[in-house]
Design an enzyme around this catalytic site. Structure first.
Site, PDB file in Angstrom:
ATOM      1  N   PRO A 136       4.486   4.646  11.132  1.00 29.66           N
ATOM      2  CA  PRO A 136       3.066   4.840  11.453  1.00 29.66           C
ATOM      3  C   PRO A 136       2.203   4.176  10.381  1.00 29.66           C
ATOM      4  O   PRO A 136       2.202   4.592   9.230  1.00 29.66           O
ATOM      5  CB  PRO A 136       2.900   6.363  11.456  1.00 29.66           C
ATOM      6  CG  PRO A 136       4.106   6.917  10.794  1.00 29.66           C
ATOM      7  CD  PRO A 136       5.182   5.887  10.778  1.00 29.66           C
TER       8      PRO A 136
ATOM      9  N   ASP B 298       3.176   3.226   5.099  1.00 29.02           N
ATOM     10  CA  ASP B 298       3.883   4.072   6.067  1.00 29.02           C
ATOM     11  C   ASP B 298       3.416   5.516   5.834  1.00 29.02           C
ATOM     12  O   ASP B 298       3.732   6.116   4.801  1.00 29.02           O
ATOM     13  CB  ASP B 298       5.393   3.920   5.818  1.00 29.02           C
ATOM     14  CG  ASP B 298       6.238   4.683   6.826  1.00 29.02           C
ATOM     15  OD1 ASP B 298       5.713   5.642   7.441  1.00 29.02           O
ATOM     16  OD2 ASP B 298       7.427   4.346   6.972  1.00 29.02           O
ATOM     17  N   HIS B 299       2.707   6.020   6.797  1.00 26.13           N
ATOM     18  CA  HIS B 299       2.087   7.342   6.611  1.00 26.13           C
ATOM     19  C   HIS B 299       3.119   8.476   6.595  1.00 26.13           C
ATOM     20  O   HIS B 299       2.811   9.603   6.244  1.00 26.13           O
ATOM     21  CB  HIS B 299       1.042   7.576   7.719  1.00 26.13           C
ATOM     22  CG  HIS B 299      -0.091   8.467   7.294  1.00 26.13           C
ATOM     23  ND1 HIS B 299      -0.027   9.297   6.210  1.00 26.13           N
ATOM     24  CD2 HIS B 299      -1.330   8.653   7.825  1.00 26.13           C
ATOM     25  CE1 HIS B 299      -1.156   9.969   6.089  1.00 26.13           C
ATOM     26  NE2 HIS B 299      -1.971   9.591   7.049  1.00 26.13           N
ATOM     27  N   ARG B 300       4.369   8.179   6.951  1.00 27.64           N
ATOM     28  CA  ARG B 300       5.399   9.211   6.826  1.00 27.64           C
ATOM     29  C   ARG B 300       5.678   9.491   5.359  1.00 27.64           C
ATOM     30  O   ARG B 300       6.163  10.553   5.001  1.00 27.64           O
ATOM     31  CB  ARG B 300       6.708   8.740   7.488  1.00 27.64           C
ATOM     32  CG  ARG B 300       6.624   8.627   8.994  1.00 27.64           C
ATOM     33  CD  ARG B 300       7.907   8.033   9.542  1.00 27.64           C
ATOM     34  NE  ARG B 300       8.197   6.722   8.956  1.00 27.64           N
ATOM     35  CZ  ARG B 300       9.298   6.031   9.188  1.00 27.64           C
ATOM     36  NH1 ARG B 300      10.231   6.521   9.988  1.00 27.64           N
ATOM     37  NH2 ARG B 300       9.493   4.841   8.634  1.00 27.64           N
TER      38      ARG B 300
ATOM     39  N   ILE C  92       3.527   8.005   2.596  1.00 29.95           N
ATOM     40  CA  ILE C  92       2.355   7.885   1.720  1.00 29.95           C
ATOM     41  C   ILE C  92       1.133   8.478   2.417  1.00 29.95           C
ATOM     42  O   ILE C  92       0.881   8.196   3.592  1.00 29.95           O
ATOM     43  CB  ILE C  92       2.121   6.392   1.388  1.00 29.95           C
ATOM     44  CG1 ILE C  92       3.288   5.880   0.535  1.00 29.95           C
ATOM     45  CG2 ILE C  92       0.792   6.172   0.686  1.00 29.95           C
ATOM     46  CD1 ILE C  92       3.409   4.387   0.493  1.00 29.95           C
TER      47      ILE C  92
END
Ligand code: CAO
Length: 438
Positions: free
Chosen positions: A231, A410-412, A414
Site C-alpha cells: 500500500p 509501504d504503509h504496512r 512505515i
C-alpha cells in the site's frame, strides 16, 4: 393446422422504445418454454425476452437495431399441437411462468402474449430480477450454455461485444488463458484482477503494434506486483540545496580532473544514508510471513536508470563508505553499463532503498513505485530557483534553489509521521552541505 403464438414484448416496467441488440433465434429453431428469443437493451440495463411456450420459430418480426416497447410483436411461434410443450397449464396460476431476464433493471411485471390459435395464455410473471444496480454477466443464452458446458464462470469474463456483451470468443479465450496460465490469481495472490478487456483499436483509426522489450516486460511485472502488494503513500517535501549546489559547482574543476560528472545525485545518496541510519525502518524488508521486519545494517542503494530498453535499477553498494567522487564515478559507469545492456544480475540485487531521479529531465513531483522488497523509494524532481522568506522577520524573499522530493513508502511498515520525519531530516541534511562532505 399448427397453432400460432404471437410473442409480444411483455410489460418491461418503465422501459419504452428500447433497442433490440440481439436476435437469439432463427426461423425453424425449436425453442422450449423460457428459452430467450431476443435481447433488448436500454441505457440502464439489458434483458432477454423469453419464449412463453415451446414451439418452432416461424417468422421473426424484429431485427437488431429495431426499437420495441411493451406489446411489440417480436416472433411468431408455431406449434405442432396447440398445447405449448412444457408450458404450465393456463389454469394453474401458481405455476412458474416465463419472465424477461433483466440485468440491473427494474423487474417487468407481466408477459402479454397475443394468441391467434389455441395456445393457452401464460399467466403474468411475478416480479423477478436482481436488485437494481446489481450486474449479471451480459451474455446471450447460447454463450451462457457454452460457458456452462466448459465450466467457465461468466462473472469472471470481460465481454468484447457491443456494450461489453460476452461473446463465444471471449469464453474461448478465457478458457485458453486459464489452461495456459493457470487460475487468474495464483495461490497466495492477494488480489483477483479481472482479465483486461480487449479492444479492437483498428476500429477507430490506424495503429502500429510495437512489442515491449524484455526489460519492459520484466519491469511491468515487478512494478505491477509492487503496486498491488505494497500500500503506497507518497510524502512530498522540498529541500533548500542552494549551498549544496554552490559547493557542487565549486568542485567542477576537480570533477573534470578526475574525469567524473558530479551531479546532485551523489549528494542525495549520501544524505539518504544519513537519514536511513537514523530511521532504520526505511532500510528494511518484511519477511515472508509479513510479521517481522528485517532491518539491514548495510547501505546499498538502488538507482533508477532510464535506458533505451526500459527502466533498470542497478545497486550501488556500501554508499556509507564511499566519498562523493567515488559515488559519482560509480554512478557514471553503472548507468553507462545499464544503457549498454551490460548489467549482470549481481548489479541488480541487494538494494535496501532506491532513488529515482528525474531531475535531469524535468517535473515538479511524482509518485515513484517502491522497488519491493524494499519499503521506500525517494523520487527527485528538477530543482528550481524560487523566492523564499528565510526567517519570520524577513521582509524580502531571497532566491533559493529548491529541490522537490517525493518519498513513496509501504504503509504496512512505515507510518505517515515516520515519513514526514524522514523527509524533514533529509532536507535538513541536504540544506547543510557540511553534513555530506565532512
Ligand atoms: N535538478 C536539476 N538538474 C538536475 C537535477 C535536478 N534534480 N539532477 C540532475 N540534474 C542535471 C545534472 O546536473 C546534469 O546537468 P549537466 O548536463 O548540465 O551537467 C543533467 O541534469 C543530467 O544529469 P544526468 O541525468 O546525466 O545525471 P544524474 O546523476 O542526475 O542522473 C541517472 C543519473 C542515471 C539517474 C539519470 O541519467 C537517469 O537515468 N534518470 C532517469 C531515472 C528514471 O527514469 N526514473 C524514473 C523511474 S520511474 O519510471
Amino acid at each position: 393446422m399448427a397453432a400460432e403464438t404471437q410473442v409480444l414484448i411483455p410489460d418491461i416496467g418503465d422501459f419504452e422504445d428500447v433497442e433490440v441488440i440481439e436476435v437469439l433465434v432463427a426461423p425453424g429453431d425449436r425453442v422450449e418454454l423460457e428459452d430467450s428469443l431476443i435481447t433488448i437493451e436500454s441505457e440502464k440495463a439489458s434483458m432477454e425476452i423469453p419464449s412463453p411456450c415451446a414451439g418452432v420459430v416461424g417468422e421473426i418480426k424484429v431485427a437488431v437495431g429495431d426499437r420495441v416497447s411493451e406489446g411489440t410483436l417480436i416472433v411468431v411461434l408455431q406449434s405442432a399441437d396447440s398445447a405449448p410443450v412444457g408450458a404450465p397449464a393456463a389454469a394453474d396460476p401458481g405455476a412458474p411462468q416465463p419472465q424477461p431476464q433483466p440485468r440491473a433493471a427494474p423487474a417487468p411485471s407481466a408477459a402479454p402474449v397475443e394468441r391467434t390459435a389455441a395456445a393457452p395464455a401464460p399467466a403474468p410473471p411475478a416480479a423477478v430480477g436482481p436488485e437494481p444496480g446489481s450486474a449479471l454477466p451480459h451474455a446471450g443464452p447460447a454463450v451462457r450454455r457454452f460457458a456452462r458446458l466448459l465450466g467457465a464462470d461468466l462473472a469472471k469474463i470481460s465481454g468484447t461485444g457491443p456494450k461489453g456483451r460476452i461473446l463465444k470468443d471471449d469464453v474461448q479465450n478465457f478458457v485458453k488463458r486459464a489452461l495456459a496460465g493457470g487460475p487468474a490469481a495464483p495461490p497466495g495472490s492477494v488480489l483477483q484482477v479481472e482479465p483486461a478487456r480487449r479492444f479492437n483499436f483498428e476500429k477507430f483509426g490506424a495503429i502500429e503494434v510495437q512489442p515491449l522489450s524484455k526489460i519492459q516486460r520484466a519491469s511491468a511485472r515487478s512494478l505491477h506486483r509492487s503496486w498491488v502488494v505494497a500500500p503506497h503513500v507518497t510524502q512530498f517535501d522540498e529541500a533548500d540545496i542552494t549551498e549544496l549546489e554552490a559547493y557542487r559547482v565549486s568542485q567542477k574543476l576537480e570533477s573534470e580532473k578526475r574525469g567524473v560528472k558530479l551531479t546532485a545525485l551523489a549528494f542525495l545518496m549520501k544524505a539518504v544514508v544519513v537519514a536511513l541510519k537514523e530511521y532504520p525502518k526505511f532500510c528494511a524488508s518484511l519477511d515472508d510471513s509479513g510479521e517481522n521486519l528485517i532491518l539491514k545494517r548495510y547501505y546499498h542503494l538502488g538507482v533508477a536508470v532510464d535506458t533505451p530498453n526500459g527502466l533498470v535499477v542497478p545497486v550501488i553498494r556500501e554508499v556509507d563508505r564511499k566519498g562523493l567522487f567515488e559515488l559519482a564515478e560509480e554512478l557514471g559507469s553503472v548507468s553507462q553499463r545499464a544503457r549498454d545492456a551490460k548489467l549482470t544480475p549481481a548489479d541488480l540485487s541487494g538494494g535496501c532503498f532506491s532513488i529515482s531521479s528525474l531531475g535531469g529531465i524535468g517535473g515538479t513531483a511524482f509518485t515513484p513505485i517502491i522497488n519491493t522488497p524494499e519499503v521506500a523509494i525517494l523520487g527527485v524532481s528538477r530543482h528550481a530557483r524560487r523566492p523564499v522568506y528565510l526567517g519570520p522577520d524577513d521582509a524580502q524573499p531571497v532566491p533559493r534553489l529548491i529541490l522537490p522530493l517525493s518519498l513513496s513508502y509501504d504503509h504496512r511498515v512505515i507510518d505517515g509521521a515516520d515519513a514526514a520525519r524522514f523527509t524533514t531530516r533529509l532536507k535538513g541534511v541536504l540544506s547543510d552541505v557540511r553534513n555530506l562532505v565532512l
